[in-house]
Motif scaffolding. Structure first.
Motif, PDB file in Angstrom:
ATOM      1  N   ASP A 190       3.337   5.956  -2.698  1.00  0.00           N
ATOM      2  CA  ASP A 190       4.574   6.633  -3.270  1.00  0.00           C
ATOM      3  C   ASP A 190       4.768   6.735  -4.533  1.00  0.00           C
ATOM      4  O   ASP A 190       5.454   7.706  -5.232  1.00  0.00           O
ATOM      5  N   ARG A 191       4.272   5.653  -5.323  1.00  0.00           N
ATOM      6  CA  ARG A 191       4.410   5.560  -6.622  1.00  0.00           C
ATOM      7  C   ARG A 191       3.434   6.501  -7.654  1.00  0.00           C
ATOM      8  O   ARG A 191       3.770   7.231  -8.747  1.00  0.00           O
ATOM      9  N   ARG A 192       2.239   6.680  -6.932  1.00  0.00           N
ATOM     10  CA  ARG A 192       1.019   7.166  -7.492  1.00  0.00           C
ATOM     11  C   ARG A 192       0.417   8.168  -6.576  1.00  0.00           C
ATOM     12  O   ARG A 192      -0.410   7.796  -5.650  1.00  0.00           O
ATOM     13  N   SER A 201      -5.896   5.855  -4.469  1.00  0.00           N
ATOM     14  CA  SER A 201      -7.002   5.829  -3.451  1.00  0.00           C
ATOM     15  C   SER A 201      -6.796   4.487  -2.705  1.00  0.00           C
ATOM     16  O   SER A 201      -7.477   3.259  -3.313  1.00  0.00           O
ATOM     17  N   VAL A 202      -6.017   4.405  -1.711  1.00  0.00           N
ATOM     18  CA  VAL A 202      -5.587   3.060  -1.172  1.00  0.00           C
ATOM     19  C   VAL A 202      -6.448   2.925   0.140  1.00  0.00           C
ATOM     20  O   VAL A 202      -6.568   3.711   1.230  1.00  0.00           O
ATOM     21  N   SER A 217       8.825   6.876   5.407  1.00  0.00           N
ATOM     22  CA  SER A 217       9.324   5.943   4.678  1.00  0.00           C
ATOM     23  C   SER A 217       8.482   4.496   4.757  1.00  0.00           C
ATOM     24  O   SER A 217       7.803   4.354   5.844  1.00  0.00           O
ATOM     25  N   VAL A 218       8.939   3.445   4.003  1.00  0.00           N
ATOM     26  CA  VAL A 218       8.382   2.193   4.312  1.00  0.00           C
ATOM     27  C   VAL A 218       8.671   1.544   5.548  1.00  0.00           C
ATOM     28  O   VAL A 218       7.478   1.043   6.508  1.00  0.00           O
ATOM     29  N   GLU A 219       9.755   1.787   6.006  1.00  0.00           N
ATOM     30  CA  GLU A 219      10.304   1.311   7.425  1.00  0.00           C
ATOM     31  C   GLU A 219       9.504   2.098   8.346  1.00  0.00           C
ATOM     32  O   GLU A 219       9.091   1.451   9.391  1.00  0.00           O
ATOM     33  N   ASP A 220       9.170   3.406   8.322  1.00  0.00           N
ATOM     34  CA  ASP A 220       8.505   4.152   9.357  1.00  0.00           C
ATOM     35  C   ASP A 220       6.867   3.516   9.553  1.00  0.00           C
ATOM     36  O   ASP A 220       6.405   3.433  10.604  1.00  0.00           O
ATOM     37  N   ALA A 238       0.737  -1.187  -0.022  1.00  0.00           N
ATOM     38  CA  ALA A 238       0.031  -0.033  -0.031  1.00  0.00           C
ATOM     39  C   ALA A 238       0.907   1.332   0.074  1.00  0.00           C
ATOM     40  O   ALA A 238       0.677   2.092  -0.664  1.00  0.00           O
ATOM     41  N   LYS A 239       1.743   1.121   0.909  1.00  0.00           N
ATOM     42  CA  LYS A 239       2.695   2.472   0.866  1.00  0.00           C
ATOM     43  C   LYS A 239       3.397   2.658  -0.365  1.00  0.00           C
ATOM     44  O   LYS A 239       3.507   3.699  -0.854  1.00  0.00           O
TER      45      LYS A 239
END
Length: 207
Positions: A35-37, A41-42, A59-62, A30-31
């Protein structure tokens, strides 16, 4: 063939399923989509309860670091948990003391039961849980299905008819009215509702 048992978690970008499985992999997908788009609408759903509110900042890690620690722990029925080895002395039963308000006749009846009021109350609660297990499972399935279609399909064709069919336990109408929905939304809605209709069919056959 009807959809099989659903995943623990599932994520949608609009009407398209982008990930399913445990919460970490679903949150990661989802993250990455967000970030990519930037117009993505997730929505993320727990497979058995409803929408999950995740914090996608950083970030993804966050994002992964903020996930609930027990989210991916396998659920266990209380009755199925293996008993812990007993040591010397009085066993620890995990008893929690809370106030119970009853009428005098209830206390009188409880006092006459073997083991006293506390033992009798625990026995009654366990018996009620066993007797209502199927009903509770169906109710939870219906609520989960409704929360999903309310979040994902409120603006879809025949939404109200689908909701009515769900609460009426009418599998045929539910299948018919969801047929025009986007495939991923339709299939997950049917998967969530399957337990509701299975029980209704069993009761109809028994009748």
């Amino acid at each position: 063939m009807p959809p099989g048992p659903g995943p623990a978690y599932i994520a949608f970008d609009g009407d398209r399923c982008i990930a399913s499985g445990d919460l970490r992999e679903v949150a990661r997908a989802a993250k990455e989509t967000i970030d990519r788009r930037k117009d993505a609408s997730v929505l993320v759903f727990d497979g058995s309860s409803g929408p999950v509110d995740l914090d996608f900042r950083g970030s993804v890690e966050d994002v992964l670091a903020r996930l609930p620690k027990a989210a991916d722990a396998p659920a266990q029925e209380d009755d199925a948990a293996p008993p812990a080895p007993r040591g010397p002395g009085r066993p620890k039963l995990g008893v929690v003391a809370r106030e119970v308000t009853l009428l005098p006749r209830h206390w009188e009846w409880l006092a006459q039961q073997n083991g006293g009021a506390s033992v009798a109350l625990r026995r009654l609660v366990d018996e009620a849980r066993r007797a209502n297990r199927d009903k509770d499972r169906i109710r939870h399935a219906r609520e989960a299905a409704y929360r999903f279609i309310a979040a994902m399909a409120e603006n879809k064709p025949h939404y109200e008819e689908v909701a009515r069919a769900l609460f009426a336990g009418d599998a045929e109408r539910f299948q018919t009215w969801t047929a025009s929905w986007p495939a991923d939304v339709r299939d997950h809605a049917r998967r969530l509702a399957a337990a509701v209709f299975e029980r209704e069919a069993q009761e109809g056959a028994a009748g």
